[in-house]
Scaffold this motif. Structure first.
Motif, short mmCIF file in Angstrom:
data_model
loop_
_atom_site.label_atom_id
_atom_site.label_comp_id
_atom_site.label_asym_id
_atom_site.label_seq_id
_atom_site.Cartn_x
_atom_site.Cartn_y
_atom_site.Cartn_z
N SER A 1 0.87 -1.18 0.00
CA SER A 1 0.00 0.00 0.00
C SER A 1 0.91 1.23 0.00
O SER A 1 2.13 1.11 0.16
CB SER A 1 -0.89 0.00 1.25
N PRO A 2 0.36 2.43 -0.17
CA PRO A 2 1.20 3.63 -0.15
C PRO A 2 2.00 3.80 1.14
O PRO A 2 3.04 4.46 1.13
CB PRO A 2 0.19 4.76 -0.33
N SER A 3 1.56 3.21 2.23
CA SER A 3 2.28 3.33 3.50
C SER A 3 3.16 2.12 3.78
O SER A 3 3.77 2.03 4.85
CB SER A 3 1.29 3.53 4.65
N GLY A 4 3.24 1.18 2.82
CA GLY A 4 4.03 -0.03 3.03
C GLY A 4 3.13 -1.24 3.19
O GLY A 4 1.99 -1.25 2.73
N PRO A 5 3.64 -2.30 3.85
CA PRO A 5 2.80 -3.49 4.04
C PRO A 5 1.52 -3.13 4.77
O PRO A 5 1.54 -2.44 5.79
CB PRO A 5 3.69 -4.41 4.88
N SER A 6 0.41 -3.58 4.24
CA SER A 6 -0.88 -3.23 4.81
C SER A 6 -1.06 -3.85 6.19
O SER A 6 -0.71 -5.01 6.41
CB SER A 6 -2.01 -3.70 3.89
N GLY A 7 -1.60 -3.07 7.10
CA GLY A 7 -1.87 -3.59 8.43
C GLY A 7 -3.20 -4.30 8.53
O GLY A 7 -3.47 -4.98 9.52
N ASP A 8 -4.04 -4.16 7.52
CA ASP A 8 -5.37 -4.76 7.62
C ASP A 8 -5.77 -5.55 6.38
O ASP A 8 -6.93 -5.98 6.28
CB ASP A 8 -6.42 -3.68 7.89
N ARG A 9 -4.83 -5.76 5.45
CA ARG A 9 -5.17 -6.54 4.27
C ARG A 9 -4.14 -7.64 4.09
O ARG A 9 -3.01 -7.39 3.66
CB ARG A 9 -5.25 -5.65 3.03
N GLU A 10 -4.53 -8.83 4.48
CA GLU A 10 -3.68 -10.00 4.38
C GLU A 10 -4.49 -11.18 3.87
O GLU A 10 -5.72 -11.18 3.94
CB GLU A 10 -3.07 -10.37 5.74
N GLN A 11 -3.78 -12.17 3.34
CA GLN A 11 -4.40 -13.41 2.91
C GLN A 11 -3.55 -14.55 3.43
O GLN A 11 -2.32 -14.54 3.28
CB GLN A 11 -4.48 -13.48 1.38
N SER A 12 -4.16 -15.52 4.06
CA SER A 12 -3.45 -16.68 4.56
C SER A 12 -4.10 -17.94 4.00
O SER A 12 -5.33 -18.05 3.98
CB SER A 12 -3.47 -16.70 6.09
N PHE A 13 -3.27 -18.87 3.53
CA PHE A 13 -3.84 -20.08 2.92
C PHE A 13 -2.85 -21.23 3.03
O PHE A 13 -1.67 -21.05 3.32
CB PHE A 13 -4.20 -19.82 1.46
N ASP A 14 -3.37 -22.42 2.77
CA ASP A 14 -2.56 -23.63 2.66
C ASP A 14 -3.11 -24.45 1.51
O ASP A 14 -3.82 -23.91 0.64
CB ASP A 14 -2.53 -24.41 3.99
N GLN A 15 -2.83 -25.75 1.49
CA GLN A 15 -3.26 -26.56 0.36
C GLN A 15 -4.76 -26.83 0.34
O GLN A 15 -5.26 -27.46 -0.60
CB GLN A 15 -2.50 -27.89 0.35
N SER A 16 -5.46 -26.35 1.35
CA SER A 16 -6.93 -26.44 1.30
C SER A 16 -7.54 -25.31 0.49
O SER A 16 -8.76 -25.29 0.29
CB SER A 16 -7.50 -26.43 2.73
N LEU A 17 -6.74 -24.37 0.00
CA LEU A 17 -7.23 -23.31 -0.88
C LEU A 17 -7.92 -23.95 -2.09
O LEU A 17 -7.32 -24.81 -2.76
CB LEU A 17 -6.08 -22.43 -1.34
#
Length: 493
Positions: free
Chosen positions: A326-342
């Motif tokens: 984001s313009p401020s660097g790594p987003s503090g509120d936008r993340e995605q977490s996944f594994d092989q169950s995606l």
């Protein structure tokens, strides 16, 4: 180890019993064919327009010294990487400063960039022994040449344009060990490019922006006016292991993803944001800490919004996390977490798969969104334990998607060799366009192949993803390097 070779058709039975790994021969037309798009100088060490592959072999025995280590450069061409066209570099190579030493593990880490601005990529090689320093090999029409010592800064050197002036700079890290519950001061050096072949920068910058010191002194982070701060302009709270380079906040200055000791037994992921006055740092990104630096990380624009995203693999907790830029660097509120169950991710999530054992992020298909290559070095299949595999997942406007993803291993038709228990295929990976067709190719390694000699594979990229047509593989013997316990492919770039 089952012999490996280039295969233009699905793996043939004869391949499984052939003696020795055979290098291929290029026709003159293939050798000199112009690439679809010339590689960036950082990736092209001999200036022929093709990206070159650099492989670390930190376990290699050099001059009788076990684990002295070496690096192999295999040059790209219209037919991909060719192990007969290569350059080997160790501390015993003529012109390279220093001496081979046992357990030095020269080549454990390295970085590339056009440090002197001559249009050829230069290679900066570090080691596991930080006090022995790093070495710059200078690019030329014949590949890396000479050698310039950077004494005392042997840990994870990183090249990139950190101040946004269009010239490659160099970030260097010294030695630091965990001592007690608090971070310790780790020496750092920030060289402003261009850098002369004597190793002199245009200017030696403060490593950290003085207005943004973030020490752990009496006043804690942000104590710029307080001499009790642990950090100074040429140091960083450590230990720090630097990962990869990209522009996370879109300011045209490159940033470095790092793995940093935070104290009390906890390690966390951070980003050093580039700036004209030195680096500033983010807080912890992602949900990883206190688990060791197991897994890979890389930076690239997965969602195509113009900001590079930080992709963190962690083969202990079996998750991959995308922290969006984001313009401020790594987003503090936008993340995605996944594994092989995606949904769409091939295979099934199982304990010990080590998804994210390696991570590489780059646009393979050319749609403006980066793909994510993930090692799954603990993957079991066909009764084989820890045979390993690697997956390619596509980017989308909402992040990584399993739709259209692919997973390959050594028993996949067209992939050279045969899977074996304990190979841990997927130990390291790098998406680089080594055949110059405009699509990044997946280069992946197994450091356990052939009793820890190690080997690399290269799978071609296309507008849809990966193809095993024309897949190739080679080991340390094919480039003329030491074989025994070399761990060839421990690090790829």
């Amino acid at each position: 180890m089952t012999p490996l070779r280039r295969s233009a058709v699905p793996l043939a039975a004869a391949l499984l019993v052939a003696g020795g790994l055979t290098a291929w021969t290029l026709t003159p037309e293939e050798a000199h064919a112009a690439p679809a798009e010339a590689a960036a100088p950082a990736d092209d060490l001999n200036g022929d327009g093709y990206a070159d592959l650099v492989s670390g072999a930190p376990g290699g025995t050099i001059s009788g010294k076990a684990q002295a280590g070496y690096v192999a450069v295999t040059y790209g061409s219209a037919d991909g990487t060719d192990p007969s066209r290569k350059k080997l570099v160790s501390r015993s190579t003529s012109g390279v400063p220093g001496s081979a030493a046992a357990k030095q593990q020269f080549g454990k880490t390295f970085s590339t960039g056009d440090l002197d601005g001559d249009g050829y990529g230069d290679l900066v090689i570090g080691s596991d022994d930080a006090p022995s320093g790093s070495v710059i090999l200078w690019g030329s029409p014949s590949g890396p040449t000479g050698g310039t010592a950077l004494d005392g800064y042997g840990r994870t050197p990183q090249a990139g344009d950190f101040d946004g002036d269009g010239k490659a700079d160099l970030a260097l890290f010294g030695d630091a060990d965990v001592e007690g519950d608090d971070p310790v001061t780790q020496p750092g050096a920030l060289f402003k490019g261009p850098i002369s072949r004597a190793g002199a920068p245009a200017e030696r910058l403060d490593f950290m922006d003085k207005s943004e010191w973030w020490g752990y002194g009496d006043d804690g982070p942000g104590c710029a006016e307080d001499d009790s701060c642990v950090d100074g302009p040429s140091s960083i709270s450590g230990p720090v292991t630097a990962g990869t380079v990209g522009d996370v906040n879109g300011d045209k200055r490159q940033d470095i993803a790092i793995w940093q000791y935070e104290g009390d037994g906890v390690w966390g992921n951070h980003v050093l944001l580039g700036g004209k006055a030195g680096f500033t740092t983010t807080g912890t990104v992602g949900d990883f800490g206190s688990v060791g630096d197991e897994g890979g990380s890389d930076v690239g624009d997965v969602d195509g919004d113009g900001y590079d995203d930080v992709v963190l693999g962690n083969d202990v907790n079996q998750k991959v996390t995308v922290v969006f830029g984001s313009p401020s660097g790594p987003s503090g509120d936008r993340e995605q977490s996944f594994d092989q169950s995606l949904p769409g991710f091939p295979g099934a999530q199982e304990d010990g798969d080590r998804v994210g054992s390696c991570v590489s992020v780059a646009d393979v298909t050319g749609d403006g969104r980066a793909e994510v290559a993930l090692g799954i070095s603990g993957e079991d299949f066909g009764g084989l334990k820890d045979a390993g595999s690697v997956a390619l997942l596509h980017g989308s406007s909402s992040g990584v998607t399993g739709t259209g993803s692919q997973a390959v291993h050594q028993n996949t038709a067209g992939v050279p060799g045969v899977a074996e228990t304990g190979d841990e295929f997927g130990a390291a990976c790098a998406l680089k366009d080594v055949d110059g067709d405009g699509h990044r190719d997946l280069n992946v390694s197994s450091t356990k192949e052939n009793a820890s000699a190690g080997a690399d594979w290269s799978l071609r990229g296309t507008g849809e993803g990966l193809t095993t047509e024309g897949a190739a593989a080679f080991g340390p013997g094919d480039v003329g390097g030491p074989v025994t316990d070399a761990r060839f492919g421990s690090f790829l770039r």
